[in-house]
Write a protein that holds these residues in place. Structure first.
Motif, PDB file in Angstrom:
ATOM      1  N   CYS A   6     -54.269 -29.510-121.946  1.00  0.00           N
ATOM      2  CA  CYS A   6     -54.338 -30.528-123.006  1.00  0.00           C
ATOM      3  C   CYS A   6     -55.311 -31.646-122.673  1.00  0.00           C
ATOM      4  O   CYS A   6     -56.096 -32.064-123.519  1.00  0.00           O
ATOM      5  CB  CYS A   6     -52.949 -31.121-123.263  1.00  0.00           C
ATOM      6  SG  CYS A   6     -51.847 -30.030-124.160  1.00  0.00           S
ATOM      7  N   ILE A  31     -44.612 -30.353-124.008  1.00  0.00           N
ATOM      8  CA  ILE A  31     -45.835 -29.748-124.540  1.00  0.00           C
ATOM      9  C   ILE A  31     -45.537 -28.405-125.192  1.00  0.00           C
ATOM     10  O   ILE A  31     -45.929 -28.148-126.330  1.00  0.00           O
ATOM     11  CB  ILE A  31     -46.901 -29.597-123.433  1.00  0.00           C
ATOM     12  CG1 ILE A  31     -47.324 -30.976-122.920  1.00  0.00           C
ATOM     13  CG2 ILE A  31     -48.110 -28.822-123.954  1.00  0.00           C
ATOM     14  CD1 ILE A  31     -48.182 -30.946-121.669  1.00  0.00           C
ATOM     15  N   PHE A  37     -50.302 -29.285-119.293  1.00  0.00           N
ATOM     16  CA  PHE A  37     -50.836 -30.645-119.200  1.00  0.00           C
ATOM     17  C   PHE A  37     -52.340 -30.594-118.939  1.00  0.00           C
ATOM     18  O   PHE A  37     -53.124 -31.257-119.614  1.00  0.00           O
ATOM     19  CB  PHE A  37     -50.125 -31.403-118.079  1.00  0.00           C
ATOM     20  CG  PHE A  37     -50.516 -32.850-117.964  1.00  0.00           C
ATOM     21  CD1 PHE A  37     -49.844 -33.818-118.689  1.00  0.00           C
ATOM     22  CD2 PHE A  37     -51.559 -33.248-117.142  1.00  0.00           C
ATOM     23  CE1 PHE A  37     -50.202 -35.157-118.596  1.00  0.00           C
ATOM     24  CE2 PHE A  37     -51.928 -34.576-117.035  1.00  0.00           C
ATOM     25  CZ  PHE A  37     -51.237 -35.533-117.770  1.00  0.00           C
ATOM     26  N   ILE A  58     -51.989 -37.829-124.918  1.00  0.00           N
ATOM     27  CA  ILE A  58     -51.807 -38.086-123.488  1.00  0.00           C
ATOM     28  C   ILE A  58     -52.855 -39.080-122.983  1.00  0.00           C
ATOM     29  O   ILE A  58     -52.548 -39.988-122.214  1.00  0.00           O
ATOM     30  CB  ILE A  58     -51.845 -36.762-122.690  1.00  0.00           C
ATOM     31  CG1 ILE A  58     -50.594 -35.929-123.011  1.00  0.00           C
ATOM     32  CG2 ILE A  58     -51.947 -37.031-121.189  1.00  0.00           C
ATOM     33  CD1 ILE A  58     -50.647 -34.499-122.507  1.00  0.00           C
ATOM     34  N   LEU A  64     -44.510 -34.933-118.032  1.00  0.00           N
ATOM     35  CA  LEU A  64     -45.316 -33.826-118.552  1.00  0.00           C
ATOM     36  C   LEU A  64     -46.177 -33.209-117.459  1.00  0.00           C
ATOM     37  O   LEU A  64     -46.304 -31.987-117.368  1.00  0.00           O
ATOM     38  CB  LEU A  64     -46.198 -34.314-119.703  1.00  0.00           C
ATOM     39  CG  LEU A  64     -45.466 -34.760-120.967  1.00  0.00           C
ATOM     40  CD1 LEU A  64     -46.446 -35.404-121.938  1.00  0.00           C
ATOM     41  CD2 LEU A  64     -44.714 -33.615-121.617  1.00  0.00           C
ATOM     42  N   ARG A  65     -46.772 -34.056-116.626  1.00  0.00           N
ATOM     43  CA  ARG A  65     -47.634 -33.545-115.549  1.00  0.00           C
ATOM     44  C   ARG A  65     -46.835 -32.693-114.570  1.00  0.00           C
ATOM     45  O   ARG A  65     -47.309 -31.667-114.091  1.00  0.00           O
ATOM     46  CB  ARG A  65     -48.303 -34.719-114.823  1.00  0.00           C
ATOM     47  CG  ARG A  65     -49.234 -34.277-113.694  1.00  0.00           C
ATOM     48  CD  ARG A  65     -49.837 -35.468-112.982  1.00  0.00           C
ATOM     49  NE  ARG A  65     -50.949 -35.981-113.744  1.00  0.00           N
ATOM     50  CZ  ARG A  65     -51.124 -37.256-114.048  1.00  0.00           C
ATOM     51  NH1 ARG A  65     -50.237 -38.146-113.684  1.00  0.00           N
ATOM     52  NH2 ARG A  65     -52.171 -37.650-114.726  1.00  0.00           N
ATOM     53  N   GLN A  99     -57.547 -35.000-116.015  1.00  0.00           N
ATOM     54  CA  GLN A  99     -56.250 -34.500-115.590  1.00  0.00           C
ATOM     55  C   GLN A  99     -55.807 -35.043-114.247  1.00  0.00           C
ATOM     56  O   GLN A  99     -54.617 -35.085-113.971  1.00  0.00           O
ATOM     57  CB  GLN A  99     -56.240 -32.974-115.565  1.00  0.00           C
ATOM     58  CG  GLN A  99     -57.120 -32.365-114.495  1.00  0.00           C
ATOM     59  CD  GLN A  99     -57.044 -30.859-114.509  1.00  0.00           C
ATOM     60  OE1 GLN A  99     -55.976 -30.304-114.409  1.00  0.00           O
ATOM     61  NE2 GLN A  99     -58.175 -30.217-114.661  1.00  0.00           N
TER      62      GLN A  99
END
Length: 198
Positions: free
Chosen positions: A114, A23, A111, A57, A103-104, A120
């Motif tokens: 985004c 990211i 994350f 995502i 990414l998380r 999330q």
């Protein structure tokens, strides 16, 4: 150029950039170049980097969940569906699931920024995924008729996340027979028992 085609190209380019640089390392300019459009054209579709990467995502997550629904098609018994869910969850470490996890875990603040508060969390997303399957099990009498669908779906999501991702001493999550036995011994009895009144 038509809008949907450009949007798809932008999301494809964003997904590729996320896989390559994460990211923080992904820039709007980089995504626009990969998609073959100007930054100004990109901004016609996405107002900022967060909305662009968030859309990419969300698309990855939707693709993974659509594949999970396909994996459960034709599986009627709830215990077998749960076991199939664990098996599919194990593929989260393959593409595209691995990118979502990476990414998380690597950039949790970015994350969250985004994807937004609504999507999330893994537990709410998977609980929503499991709700229709829990409802079907209740209709068919496989679980207690007074089962709270939303509450049970969240519990199922939490259990399956644990079974699929947390190593243990007594259960190999890649051994389908062992997973099914575990689900039949511990999870299903909890869902067949009537809710306890406080």
């Amino acid at each position: 150029m038509t809008g949907p085609d450009v949007r798809t190209r932008l999301l494809d380019a964003a997904q590729d950039a996320l896989a390559a640089t994460g990211i923080r390392g992904t820039t709007v300019q980089h995504v626009a170049q990969r998609a073959g459009v100007s930054r100004a054209w990109l901004y016609r579709h996405f107002p900022d980097k967060s909305s662009l990467l968030g859309a990419a995502i969300v698309r990855l997550t939707e693709d993974f969940l659509a594949a999970a629904h396909r994996a459960l098609e034709g599986v009627d018994d709830f215990d077998l569906r749960l076991a199939a869910g664990v098996a599919h969850g194990r593929t989260m470490y393959d593409s595209p699931g691995s990118l979502i996890l990476r990414l998380r875990e690597a950039e949790p603040d970015e994350f969250a920024a985004c994807v937004g508060a609504g999507v999330q969390g893994m537990v709410p997303t998977l609980a929503q995924f499991w709700e229709p399957y829990v409802a079907a099990a209740r209709r068919r009498g496989e679980i207690h008729p007074a089962t709270d669908i939303a509450e049970a779906a969240e519990w199922v999501a939490r259990v399956l996340i644990s079974l699929g991702s947390a190593p243990g001493e007594t259960l190999d999550p890649d051994d389908q027979a062992a997973v099914l036995r575990h689900l039949r011994h511990y999870v299903l009895p909890g869902l067949r028992h009537g809710p306890v009144v406080d």
